[in-house]
Write an enzyme that holds these catalytic residues in place. Structure first.
Site, PDB file in Angstrom:
ATOM      1  CG  ASP A  33      -0.352   0.020   2.515  1.00 56.00           C
ATOM      2  OD1 ASP A  33       1.050  -0.276   2.455  1.00 56.00           O
ATOM      3  OD2 ASP A  33      -0.789   0.069   3.640  1.00 56.00           O
ATOM      4  CG  HIS A 240      18.931   3.350 -21.549  1.00 56.82           C
ATOM      5  ND1 HIS A 240      17.791   3.206 -22.571  1.00 56.82           N
ATOM      6  CD2 HIS A 240      19.210   4.659 -21.987  1.00 56.82           C
ATOM      7  CE1 HIS A 240      17.493   4.137 -23.377  1.00 56.82           C
ATOM      8  NE2 HIS A 240      18.675   5.348 -22.964  1.00 56.82           N
ATOM      9  CG  ASP A 257      22.340  10.517 -19.668  1.00 56.64           C
ATOM     10  OD1 ASP A 257      21.782  11.381 -19.234  1.00 56.64           O
ATOM     11  OD2 ASP A 257      22.059   9.889 -20.538  1.00 56.64           O
ATOM     12  CG  ASP A 268      19.036  14.191 -21.247  1.00 52.93           C
ATOM     13  OD1 ASP A 268      19.648  13.643 -20.507  1.00 52.93           O
ATOM     14  OD2 ASP A 268      18.344  13.899 -22.204  1.00 52.93           O
ATOM     15  CG  HIS A 347      22.978   6.877 -28.974  1.00 57.16           C
ATOM     16  ND1 HIS A 347      23.129   8.075 -28.786  1.00 57.16           N
ATOM     17  CD2 HIS A 347      24.121   6.510 -28.189  1.00 57.16           C
ATOM     18  CE1 HIS A 347      24.067   8.639 -28.271  1.00 57.16           C
ATOM     19  NE2 HIS A 347      24.749   7.697 -27.542  1.00 57.16           N
ATOM     20  CG  HIS A 351      15.908  13.276 -26.742  1.00 53.79           C
ATOM     21  ND1 HIS A 351      15.720  13.961 -25.737  1.00 53.79           N
ATOM     22  CD2 HIS A 351      17.377  12.672 -26.274  1.00 53.79           C
ATOM     23  CE1 HIS A 351      16.545  13.901 -24.794  1.00 53.79           C
ATOM     24  NE2 HIS A 351      17.514  13.105 -24.894  1.00 53.79           N
ATOM     25  CG  HIS A 358      13.485  10.529 -24.532  1.00 57.39           C
ATOM     26  ND1 HIS A 358      13.706   9.058 -24.375  1.00 57.39           N
ATOM     27  CD2 HIS A 358      14.421  11.384 -24.262  1.00 57.39           C
ATOM     28  CE1 HIS A 358      14.854   8.828 -23.915  1.00 57.39           C
ATOM     29  NE2 HIS A 358      15.448   9.878 -23.926  1.00 57.39           N
ATOM     30  CD  GLU A 381      21.493  12.216 -25.694  1.00 60.44           C
ATOM     31  OE1 GLU A 381      21.954  11.259 -25.135  1.00 60.44           O
ATOM     32  OE2 GLU A 381      20.329  12.519 -25.770  1.00 60.44           O
ATOM     33  CE1 TYR A 385      27.864   5.646 -25.039  1.00 61.29           C
ATOM     34  CE2 TYR A 385      27.290   5.638 -27.238  1.00 61.29           C
ATOM     35  CZ  TYR A 385      27.480   6.207 -26.069  1.00 61.29           C
ATOM     36  OH  TYR A 385      26.643   7.201 -25.957  1.00 61.29           O
ATOM     37  NE  ARG A 403      24.679   9.712 -23.206  1.00 63.82           N
ATOM     38  CZ  ARG A 403      24.677   8.409 -22.677  1.00 63.82           C
ATOM     39  NH1 ARG A 403      25.214   7.377 -23.405  1.00 63.82           N
ATOM     40  NH2 ARG A 403      24.487   8.088 -21.315  1.00 63.82           N
ATOM     41  CD  GLU A 405      22.031  14.121 -23.037  1.00 63.69           C
ATOM     42  OE1 GLU A 405      22.135  13.505 -21.898  1.00 63.69           O
ATOM     43  OE2 GLU A 405      21.076  14.264 -23.646  1.00 63.69           O
TER      44      GLU A 405
END
Ligand SMILES: [Mn+2]
Length: 443
Positions: A33, A240, A257, A268, A347, A351, A358, A381, A385, A403, A405
């Site tokens: 709950d 991710h 990130d 972001d 990628h 975005h 996003h 970004e 890799y 990366r 960004e």
């Protein structure tokens, strides 16, 4: 700000001869709950600035002659007993003055009121697929309206998604929205700099994840805009990665990130930096390519440029760099065509960004990539890799993931980097990681 959003949306609705039904979220159960921290649905927040659960905004553009547009907010009624347990409520009586809506009614009457409110509109703007139970009630209400239609009461003929109207508005940020995004960017900067200062071998990803959340909330944000990625070493090659539970190791990079949310507007940002404060020559080589790609893509961002052009620009620099290091063996032209780079860069570069990380807004129009216009905000970004188990590349590169960004506003004159000031230049990053003052590093 929210009143202005409603006014703009009502203008669109009038042109479409449509009414709109924009609900917000209910509490969601986490386990047994206990509930997750509440977060309103972005469309509803955009139009109301109201962050209680169990509410719905109905917008009626006023289609008859001399009929004014009307905003009707359905919300929870005041309840002394419940409020002792679950917190204060604005209540129906106070809502019009507090939120500037024309009328407020108890949420319990929403579904019975709806058929009458929606009659004589040709279209209804409503998004399906978020909450199945809600969709069923909505469908039932509009079906009843069809049954009841006779004489000069006409049922709506079309159900329209929020994308072509509301989401097109959300794509173009107003100065007031940009203030929220700049505030989110300032908080994000503080958090990333804190992480650069705190990171060192034996500190854990978890500790920095906690430091991010602490800084985001302490500085006035609602929290992280999305689950942060705190990825040491080869974890950065999992795009991710959110476990964030490993110790940081000497000689490895750390990719973070993470962005703050302020008034539910997202930031972001990704930064990659050495755990021990100093890039190795190989790490520096990869990092420099990604940074050059990012700077080239940002420099290219201005009105009239296509959304995909920004990606192409970054990609050219990345591929040229990979060829230069011998990680791709052909000429840059061959490698761009052959797409073998997708092993290292899988990628896209951008975005939209806004209330959602996003964010909404179409990426193409009439089958072609959309052209950038002032007021749009996009991320830029690029990354590289080099998988830890990729035996087609020299062992020295394996496990390096980078990366970088930033969030970029398209302006009439070109662009503005909303997240400028978060260190990314190699020397500056090293200086901050090593604890030297930012001002000194900037010189
Ligand atoms: Mn992003």
């Amino acid at each position: 700000m929210y009143r202005e959003h409603r006014r703009r949306f009502l203008d669109r609705l009038r042109a479409e001869r449509a009414a709109a039904v924009i609900p917000t979220a209910s509490h969601k159960v986490r386990n047994h709950d206990a509930e997750y921290r509440f977060r309103p649905e972005s469309d509803f927040w955009y139009l109301t600035g109201f962050d209680e659960p169990d509410a719905c905004l109905v917008l009626l553009p006023g289609l008859a002659k001399d009929e004014a547009p009307r905003s009707v907010l359905y919300l929870r009624e005041k309840d002394k007993e419940r409020e002792i347990w679950t917190g204060r409520r604005l209540g129906v009586a106070a809502a019009p003055a507090a939120l500037g809506v024309d009328e407020a009614r108890p949420i319990e009457s929403l579904w019975t009121d709806l058929p009458k409110l929606l009659s004589n509109h040709e279209r209804i703007v409503y998004r399906t697929g978020i909450d199945a139970a809600r969709d069923a009630k909505f469908l039932e209400a509009t079906t009843r309206l069809r049954w009841a239609a006779r004489g000069n009461v006409a049922p709506p003929a079309e159900l329209v998604d929020v994308a072509p109207t509301l989401h097109e508005l959300r794509l173009f940020k107003t100065p007031a929205e940009l203030d929220c995004m700049r505030r989110a960017a300032r908080i994000t900067r503080e958090a990333h700099v804190e992480c650069m200062r705190r990171a060192r071998p034996s500190v854990s990803e978890t500790e920095l994840d906690a430091l991010l959340e602490y800084t985001f909330r302490k500085d006035g944000g609602t929290g992280p805009a999305y689950t942060p990625i705190v990825a040491g070493g080869a974890n950065a090659c999992i795009l991710h990665y959110v476990e964030n539970d490993q110790p940081l190791k000497d000689g490895e990079l750390l990719l973070i990130d993470a962005g703050a949310e302020y008034d539910y507007y997202a930031c972001d940002v990704t930064r990659t930096f050495p755990v021990n404060g100093r890039f190795t020559p190989d790490q520096r080589a990869i990092y420099s390519i990604v940074l050059e790609a990012q700077l080239a893509a940002i420099a290219h961002t201005r009105p009239g440029v296509r959304f995909t052009d920004v990606h192409e620009r970054a990609l050219e620099v990345l591929v040229r760099g990979l060829c230069g290091l011998g990680l791709l063996r052909g000429t840059p032209e061959e490698e761009l065509r052959g797409e073998a780079y997708k092993r290292f860069y899988m990628h896209r570069t951008s975005h939209w960004l806004g209330l959602d990380v996003h964010d909404c807004g179409a990426y193409s129009k009439d089958g072609a990539s959309r052209v950038l216009e002032p007021g749009m905000v996009l991320t830029i970004e690029p990354g590289l890799y080099l998988a830890p188990d990729d035996d087609t590349i020299d062992a020295r590169w394996r496990g390096i993931g980078v990366r970088i960004e930033d969030d970029v506003l398209v302006t009439a004159a070109g662009h503005e980097v909303l997240t400028a000031g978060i260190p990314k230049d190699v020397d500056e990053v090293e200086a901050v990681c090593q604890g030297r003052a930012l001002a000194q590093a900037a010189r």
